[in-house]
Scaffold this active site. Structure first.
Site, mmCIF file in Angstrom:
data_model
loop_
_atom_site.group_PDB
_atom_site.id
_atom_site.type_symbol
_atom_site.label_atom_id
_atom_site.label_comp_id
_atom_site.label_asym_id
_atom_site.label_seq_id
_atom_site.Cartn_x
_atom_site.Cartn_y
_atom_site.Cartn_z
ATOM 1 N N LEU A 1 29.127 36.215 44.803
ATOM 2 C CA LEU A 1 30.027 35.145 44.385
ATOM 3 C C LEU A 1 31.159 35.789 43.596
ATOM 4 O O LEU A 1 30.924 36.596 42.694
ATOM 5 C CB LEU A 1 29.273 34.133 43.510
ATOM 6 N N ASP A 2 32.399 35.479 43.966
ATOM 7 C CA ASP A 2 33.557 36.085 43.302
ATOM 8 C C ASP A 2 33.509 35.871 41.790
ATOM 9 O O ASP A 2 33.008 34.840 41.320
ATOM 10 C CB ASP A 2 34.860 35.477 43.827
ATOM 11 N N PRO A 3 34.066 36.808 41.013
ATOM 12 C CA PRO A 3 34.093 36.638 39.549
ATOM 13 C C PRO A 3 34.761 35.333 39.100
ATOM 14 O O PRO A 3 34.318 34.708 38.138
ATOM 15 C CB PRO A 3 34.901 37.852 39.070
ATOM 16 N N ALA B 1 34.743 32.589 40.666
ATOM 17 C CA ALA B 1 33.994 31.435 41.166
ATOM 18 C C ALA B 1 32.826 31.121 40.248
ATOM 19 O O ALA B 1 32.330 31.976 39.515
ATOM 20 C CB ALA B 1 33.484 31.716 42.575
#
Length: 299
Positions: A47-49, A51
């Site tokens: 999961l992207d930072p 997000a």
């Protein structure tokens, strides 16, 4: 947050973390592993930072079941800002293109079927995909031109949640490998504009949803953290279950197949999991009426 090997313990299960904003998936795994003093940990889907939302973290024997969770559906809720495209397709990058076009709600809704079902999608240059052994985002940050090949992804559902003219909130149900940032980029271009993601939240990964999620703060404050740990079997809930007798379970734990009996015993299953008294015993497949273990889960 380092711990000596002697302080780490054999603990197995799932932590369904509601990942906070501005924390990498690797940092989240490290934090959870330290809080539980676990010897082994991993996550089921980066999961992207920037997000937030569901990041399933596997401890101990649960790491053997990570692929089963990763293969499950995902649900994302995200916001697109219209009129600007960035290098990263989110707020972290620099603006590289602008447009005065702001699509209205009816135009957006009419375009969504074009991006539903099995479609071709080119991943963002800033992604974890490897190019000649290097992560694409490392090459992009070094200033190299990154060209990634389009790939098939499957989007089961895509809907407009709200629209205020300058931005739109959408919800997407998709399979693994789908990039929300790429969808936002491509949808905006299709509508004759540009766009990038300003908010991203993951609400579901396979069998894990927000109802089962915990925050870092809840884990830190818990008097009994193990009470917040879900069993290894929780990650296998969407797969067919084969229930074994204790004798059969012992055979499976030695890596040997067992013959399944009974009127409802399956003959062929590509993927299944075996249990005994509710506890996971192994991941495997059924061939000619036999359950054949592929990953044995230590009790």
């Amino acid at each position: 947050m380092s711990q000596s090997k002697s302080n780490k313990r054999e603990v197995s299960g799932w932590v369904v973390l509601n990942k906070p904003y501005d924390m990498t998936s690797t940092q989240a795994v490290g934090k959870v592993r330290w809080l539980f003093g676990a010897k082994k940990a991993g996550h089921a889907g980066t999961l992207d930072p920037l997000a937030t939302g569901i990041l399933p973290i596997a401890l101990g024997e649960a790491t053997k079941t990570v692929p089963a969770v990763q293969d499950g559906e995902k649900v994302y809720r995200f916001t697109i800002k219209w009129g600007e495209e960035t290098t990263t397709d989110d707020t972290e990058g620099e603006v590289i293109a602008r447009s005065d076009v702001r699509p209205d709600a009816a135009t957006i809704v009419a375009a969504l079927p074009r991006f539903t079902g099995t479609i071709l999608q080119t991943p963002p240059a800033f992604s974890a995909i490897k190019v000649d052994g290097e992560r694409a985002y490392d090459l992009a940050r070094a200033g190299e031109a990154v060209e990634l090949a389009p790939r098939e992804v499957h989007i089961g559902a895509l809907s407009l949640v709200s629209h205020d003219g300058a931005s739109s909130a959408l919800e997407m149900r998709c399979e693994k490998g789908t990039y929300v940032r790429a969808l936002a980029r491509d949808l905006a271009r299709h509508l004759g504009s540009f766009g990038h993601v300003t908010k991203l939240h993951r609400a579901l990964v396979g069998p894990f949803d927000e109802a089962r999620a915990v925050t870092i703060e809840q884990l830190e404050a818990a008097a009994d953290r193990d009470a917040l740990l879900l069993p290894v079997s929780a990650g296998l809930a969407l797969l067919p279950e084969i229930r074994l007798t204790p004798d059969q379970a012992q055979t499976i734990r030695h890596g040997n197949p067992v013959l399944l009996t009974g009127a409802r015993a399956p003959i062929e299953l590509e993927t299944a999991w075996a249990s005994c008294a509710g506890a996971a015993v192994a991941l495997g497949r059924v061939e000619m009426g036999q359950f054949k273990p592929q990953r044995v889960i230590v009790a």
